[in-house]
Write an enzyme that holds these catalytic residues in place. Structure first.
Site, short mmCIF file in Angstrom:
data_model
loop_
_atom_site.label_atom_id
_atom_site.label_comp_id
_atom_site.label_asym_id
_atom_site.label_seq_id
_atom_site.Cartn_x
_atom_site.Cartn_y
_atom_site.Cartn_z
N LYS A 194 0.86 -1.18 0.00
CA LYS A 194 0.00 0.00 0.00
C LYS A 194 0.89 1.23 0.00
O LYS A 194 1.69 1.44 0.92
CB LYS A 194 -0.89 -0.02 1.23
CG LYS A 194 -1.79 1.21 1.36
CD LYS A 194 -2.73 1.06 2.52
CE LYS A 194 -3.57 2.31 2.70
NZ LYS A 194 -4.49 2.20 3.83
N LYS A 248 -2.33 -1.67 -3.67
CA LYS A 248 -3.19 -0.48 -3.67
C LYS A 248 -2.35 0.77 -3.75
O LYS A 248 -1.33 0.85 -3.04
CB LYS A 248 -4.00 -0.51 -2.37
CG LYS A 248 -4.80 0.72 -2.07
CD LYS A 248 -5.39 0.57 -0.71
CE LYS A 248 -5.96 1.90 -0.29
NZ LYS A 248 -6.40 1.92 1.06
C1 PBG Z 1 -7.60 3.14 5.73
C2 PBG Z 1 -7.85 3.06 4.26
C3 PBG Z 1 -7.66 4.02 3.25
C4 PBG Z 1 -8.19 3.48 2.08
C5 PBG Z 1 -8.65 2.20 2.38
N1 PBG Z 1 -8.41 1.94 3.73
C6 PBG Z 1 -7.13 5.41 3.32
C7 PBG Z 1 -5.75 5.67 3.69
O1 PBG Z 1 -4.90 4.78 3.84
O2 PBG Z 1 -5.46 6.84 3.90
C8 PBG Z 1 -8.28 4.18 0.75
C9 PBG Z 1 -9.32 3.65 -0.18
C10 PBG Z 1 -9.68 4.56 -1.30
O3 PBG Z 1 -9.08 5.63 -1.53
O4 PBG Z 1 -10.64 4.21 -2.01
N2 PBG Z 1 -6.31 3.09 6.17
#
Ligand code: PBG
Length: 324
Positions: A194, A248
């Site tokens: 991520k 992601k």
């Molecule tokens: C929580 C999380 C996030 C997303 C999914 N789980 C945001 C982040 O890490 O700031 C993003 C999902 C999206 O943008 O559709 N940690």
């Protein structure tokens, strides 16, 4: 036991999500659940995606199910007055998110794969994904809390708990906690790779989870990082007992999806995030153009090796019959 390959074949719905090669059966639709009654508000920048209270959510999921959705991911949105330093509301078994899982299980039983997001950022006053001690995000203390949140979701009936925090060692801790409590069929989806991306903007608004100070760069991956770190993170999570490995965002990292799916044995998921969705919704001039764009994007995820695609486009793509 750390590895339970049977988890991914536990129900027909899980097998279909992971092993049916069609795009349609690979889709996971995300939802935002808020506390309250009769709330359904569209999220800025994300047409056709809502923050909904429990009853409204149930109706929306029923409609989506009729259109062909068979897997969902739930995010609990927590109001400011219930946030604290230790994310207690995220593990409150009476919260609206927990009740949503319980109600959905009653309605759909094992015909719907229910995934829940496990993180601290929606439940902490500072909006960080971990516990903050003297201005730093404390890893090991955060991991303990994440495991408690995951366990509370498993008790409610989640098929997969989805760790999106990027703390070190959290998958092992979650696995052990689930094992110790007898949850041997609950899966773990790891947000393994991520990035500290600028494509999460609309989501953070929707989930009210923006960090109040600082950023997420001490735990989410550097956008310049190469394949070695992506493979390292994926393999660590796999060794720690993750059942699904996720990358992601999606479109800027298709090469990473391909590289990771070649490197790991577990199924691979990709998250087509909020900013990617907003980009398409803003740039498509009409429905026909949107249809072509969505079909092209979904095919690119499949080609790059994704078994599972988490995308806000799922609802429309299935309701409109864009994909078979
Ligand atoms: C929580 C999380 C996030 C997303 C999914 N789980 C945001 C982040 O890490 O700031 C993003 C999902 C999206 O943008 O559709 N940690």
């Amino acid at each position: 036991m750390i590895h339970r390959p049977r988890i991914n074949r536990w129900t027909e719905a899980r097998r279909n999500l992971i092993h049916n090669p069609s795009i349609k059966s690979s889709l996971v639709q995300p939802y935002f659940v808020v506390d309250g009654v009769n709330i359904r508000e569209e999220i800025p920048g994300m047409p056709n995606i809502y923050r909904e209270s429990l009853e409204n959510l149930l109706d929306t999921v029923k409609l989506d199910y009729e259109a062909g959705i068979r897997a969902i991911m739930l995010f609990g949105v927590i109001s400011d007055d219930l946030k604290d330093d230790y994310a207690n509301q995220a593990m409150n078994e009476l919260s609206h998110l927990h009740r949503a899982v319980i109600e959905l299980k009653k309605i759909f039983n094992d015909d719907l794969v229910i995934m829940t997001d496990v993180c601290l950022c929606t439940a902490t006053v500072h909006g960080h994904c971990g516990i903050v001690v003297e201005g730093e995000i404390e890893n090991d203390e955060s991991v303990e809390i994440l495991a408690k949140i995951a366990l509370s979701h498993a008790k409610a009936g989640a098929d997969y708990v989805c760790a999106s925090d990027m703390m070190d060692g959290r998958i092992l801790s979650i696995r052990k906690t689930l094992e110790d409590s007898g949850f041997s069929s609950t899966g773990i989806l790891a947000y393994s790779v991520k990035y500290a991306s600028s494509f999460y903007g609309p989501f953070r608004n929707a989930a009210s989870s923006s960090p109040k100070i600082g950023d997420r760069k001490s735990h989410q991956m550097d956008i310049r990082s190469g394949y070695k770190e992506a493979i390292l993170e994926s393999k660590l999570d796999q060794e720690e007992g993750a059942d699904i490995i996720m990358i992601k965002p999606g479109l800027p990292y298709l090469d990473v999806v391909k590289t990771v799916s070649d490197a790991v044995e577990k199924p691979v998921a990709v998250y087509n995030v909020s900013g990617e969705y907003a980009m398409v919704m803003k740039s498509a001039i009409d429905l026909g153009q949107r249809k072509s764009m969505v079909i092209e994007i979904l095919n690119s995820f499949k080609r790059s090796g994704a078994d599972i695609i988490v995308t806000y486009h799922a609802r429309e793509a299935l309701a409109q019959g864009w994909i078979e």
